[in-house]
Design a protein around this motif. Structure first.
Motif, mmCIF file in Angstrom:
data_model
loop_
_atom_site.group_PDB
_atom_site.id
_atom_site.type_symbol
_atom_site.label_atom_id
_atom_site.label_comp_id
_atom_site.label_asym_id
_atom_site.label_seq_id
_atom_site.Cartn_x
_atom_site.Cartn_y
_atom_site.Cartn_z
ATOM 1 N N ASP A 66 -6.129 6.934 -2.966
ATOM 2 C CA ASP A 66 -4.911 6.188 -3.297
ATOM 3 C C ASP A 66 -3.736 6.537 -2.392
ATOM 4 N N LEU A 68 -3.007 6.129 0.926
ATOM 5 C CA LEU A 68 -2.447 5.108 1.806
ATOM 6 C C LEU A 68 -1.785 4.002 0.993
ATOM 7 N N THR A 69 -2.431 3.618 -0.112
ATOM 8 C CA THR A 69 -1.864 2.568 -0.958
ATOM 9 C C THR A 69 -0.515 3.003 -1.520
ATOM 10 N N ARG A 72 1.978 2.836 1.163
ATOM 11 C CA ARG A 72 2.302 1.451 1.497
ATOM 12 C C ARG A 72 3.167 0.803 0.421
ATOM 13 N N THR A 73 2.864 1.076 -0.852
ATOM 14 C CA THR A 73 3.565 0.373 -1.925
ATOM 15 C C THR A 73 4.918 0.991 -2.238
ATOM 16 N N LEU A 99 7.925 2.530 8.769
ATOM 17 C CA LEU A 99 7.850 3.311 7.530
ATOM 18 C C LEU A 99 8.154 4.785 7.764
#
Lengths: 429, 297
Positions: A66, A68-69, A72-73, A99
């Motif tokens: 989880d 990278l997600t 990203r989120t 980012l």
């Protein structure tokens, strides 16, 4: 060492000089580390906070699957984690999307002076440094000495011929025992063993931004996988991983149903936890050399800590200051960094030059790590390109299709090259 | 309706419809709009560039984008069809068992069945991933006691999706059983008494009375089951991550992978729009099919 320390004090001094007049900041640290390692990070943070009144740092831990997600989120907003530990292959995409922030000049200079050039290069995009490197991972053959002895194998295989012969002797279908353990359902777990065998056969994944999976070395590596499966030396049904990078592939090795596996150094702690006293049966050796290879090689990849480009300026400043301390030679024991201490607790190789020196005795005497440190100098970095994640997942699917007999080695090679070409070209636009 | 009444009606409806518009309609319209663009989810909407139908063409094309999308779409269709095909008959059968008055224990059975629905998916995933373990899992050990060879369950592309379906059915069937029981209680007992007087067997009563009068309940259950199945995400994310060989890569997981992990927002939106349109078609077909049958009767 004194020179390194001088550099480091200058870095902290430079960061502190720029922070005069700024307020204390609340920052957060996103990581995929497990509870035991997070406890060590928390202890380091307590030490830092005691010496830097006002700055508060909280740790957010998520499973690797989880990470990278989450980045990203939530990473794109001001509410995202201020600091994140990331895998080097993700860096180009995160930089493209603004980012992560470029390191301040003082940090960049300190990092350039105290880390190997290749590792600094993996933490840089377009000549700018974006993260402070920490762990470096290479792959080695992990084997069960007890099973080797039972099968009458005297020593670890050094070539692919010896590797196949050992796999054959170790395979015993009546006991549900396989010679070599493949991994599936986990992109890095699928890809890195393949990539390590490929580079140990003289090949590459990507050269100058273009895939070279159509090489003779790659052909032989795909054929090796096919032979392992069709001969029954590897059972793909015993190879499944789950979102926490554990699962049957680990269970089967831990319970002595898999003779050999190719894995990274970081899983030493998982093996110890799973095996207890039986961990003494496990030994490591460099990746066997293929027919087109000249020496044992492994793929290598690194991790780094980056700072959220959307965080407030004072938070970014506080984050870099903390990271400089965490990775510096004053935060740990005997000239090691606190980060080095944390990494070594997991059996992970630190990359800072002074950490390698500080842990020199342990690195050279730890029999498990020996198989890794022996190949470190000949390791080839995993390519860091735009679209690297998609490239990895695509190659993973092709390798899994080969594992389960859905495609031949020749088709797998052709598909992998065609897909990789399309993916890298599209992402480079 | 006078002007005052109209204003009053609008005033009373506005809070609810306004919230729906903001949190449902706006994201839907935005997703549809973004599906015609190339856009990184990590950048502002102003960076989206119009590409027409290119994203949809990619979904139908020969590259890995199209292949992976079609595989995920097919997996979702199979998962949905199998889930609905198993859940509906099982829920009616278990509903009859719970509803019957010949033997005691109906309430206990209903409680046990419904309890599986209340267990958080993280716990279900954790337990079932161990139950399914090919070499050390209890299911294979129990099968071994009766002479059945070990099954591959989640470890093979042939069986992984079906294994996830079984897990889903186990968790959901209690909820649908409760719905079936609610439907059964609406059927007048006098119909069964009349049927008994006419000499109808239990089998005939089921086919001629129970099933036809459960039609609305079954329609509702089917719609909810389809929507739930299409939205499957947790077991895939927690256990299989779409593998092995993409065999459990379903649409929601694939959209997350493309739209969030790879930040390909335009492409992810096109996939979401395609999924939404497909879902609408299936739901409309369900209503049409079951309503037509009702009118013919």
């Amino acid at each position: 060492m004194k020179a390194c320390k001088g550099w480091h004090l200058a870095t902290i001094g430079a960061l502190m000089a720029t922070s005069v007049g700024t307020q204390a900041a609340e920052i957060s640290f996103l990581t995929h580390w497990g509870p035991d390692t997070v406890a060590l990070l928390d202890a380091a943070i307590d030490k830092y906070e005691a010496a830097n009144a006002g700055d508060t740092i909280t740790v957010r831990a998520v499973p690797f699957g989880d990470l990278l997600t989450t980045l990203r989120t939530s990473g794109g907003g001001a509410g995202g984690a201020t600091i994140a530990g990331i895998y080097d292959a993700w860096l180009p995409d995160l930089v493209r999307d603004s980012l992560v922030s470029a390191a301040p000049e003082a940090v960049a200079s300190d990092t350039t002076a105290n880390w190997p050039t290749g590792v600094v290069s993996a933490a840089s995009v377009g000549g700018s440094l974006y993260g402070i490197p920490n762990e470096i991972d290479v792959y080695a053959l992990n084997y069960n000495k007890r099973l080797f002895e039972e099968a009458g194998i005297a020593e670890a295989p050094k070539t692919w011929d010896e590797f196949l012969a050992a796999a054959e002797k170790l395979t015993d279908a009546s006991k549900g025992q396989q010679g070599f353990g493949l991994i599936n359902s986990w992109a890095a777990g699928v890809l890195h063993p393949f990539a390590s065998l490929l580079v140990s056969n003289g090949g590459d994944l990507i050269v100058d931004g273009k895939p070279v999976l159509d090489s003779q070395a790659a052909k032989e590596t795909f054929e090796l996988y096919e032979k392992l499966v069709t001969s029954g030396f590897s059972d793909p049904a015993m190879a499944t991983a789950d979102a926490n990078t554990t699962g049957p592939f680990l269970d089967n090795f831990v319970s002595g149903k898999t003779g050999m596996i190719i894995m990274a150094n970081w899983w030493e702690s998982a093996l110890k936890a799973g095996m207890g006293d039986a961990f003494a049966d496990i030994a490591t050796a460099p990746i066997p050399v293929g027919p087109s290879g000249d020496t044992a090689r492994s793929i290598s990849y690194s991790w780094m800590t980056v700072v959220n480009a959307q965080a407030a300026p004072e938070e970014q400043e506080a984050a870099w200051k903390f990271l400089s301390w965490l990775n510096g030679p004053d935060s740990g024991e005997n000239g090691a960094s606190a980060m080095g201490d944390i990494l070594m607790s997991m059996g992970i190789l630190p990359s800072r030059t002074s950490d390698v020196a500080a842990f020199g005795d342990r690195l050279s005497s730890d029999p498990f790590l020996l198989g890794y440190t022996e190949t470190l100098s000949d390791a080839k970095p995993f390519p860091v390109v735009l679209g690297g994640q998609e490239f990895s997942e695509s190659l993973q699917q092709t390798l899994e299709a080969l594992q389960f007999g859905q495609v031949t080695a020749a088709d797998a090679q052709a598909n992998a090259q065609a897909d990789a070409t399309e993916i890298l070209e599209r992402n480079a636009k | 309706m006078t002007g005052r009444q109209t204003r009053s009606t609008i005033g009373m409806l506005a809070p609810a419809t306004g919230l729906i518009a903001i949190f449902v309609l706006v994201p839907m319209v935005l997703t549809i709009g973004l599906s015609f663009t190339q856009w990184s989810t990590q950048t502002g909407f102003e960076t989206a560039s119009f590409v027409g139908l290119a994203n949809f063409a990619d979904l139908l094309g020969p590259t890995s984008i199209g292949r992976d999308f079609r595989a995920a779409f097919g997996n979702t269709a199979i998962y949905t069809a199998l889930s609905v095909a198993l859940i509906l008959p099982l829920s009616v059968m278990l509903g009859l068992l719970v509803h019957q008055t010949f033997a005691s224990g109906g309430i206990l059975l209903r409680t046990v069945l419904f309890s599986s629905y209340m267990v958080p998916m993280i716990a279900v995933a954790l337990v079932w991933s161990k139950l399914y373990s090919p070499t050390e899992g209890p299911i294979n050990q129990m099968l071994g006691w009766v002479g059945v060879p070990p099954q591959t369950w989640l470890s093979s592309p042939r069986t992984a999706l079906v294994s996830i379906v079984i897990l889903n059915v186990w968790q959901q069937v209690g909820y649908f059983t409760v719905l079936a029981v609610a439907g059964l209680t609406q059927i007048p007992r006098s119909l069964y008494e009349a049927a008994l007087v006419d000499g109808a067997s239990a089998w005939m009563q089921f086919w001629r009375i129970t099933l036809p009068l459960l039609r609305n309940t079954l329609l509702f259950s089917a719609v909810i089951a389809v929507i739930n199945a299409v939205q499957v995400f947790e077991p895939v994310a927690l256990i299989t991550q779409g593998g092995p060989v993409n065999s459990t890569n379903v649409m929601t997981y694939h959209i997350r992978r493309v739209g969030i992990e790879r930040a390909q927002g335009g492409l992810g939106s096109a996939m979401a729009v395609t999924l939404m349109l497909s879902l609408i078609v299936v739901i409309v077909l369900l209503f049409t099919l079951l309503r037509d049958r009702g009118e013919q009767r």
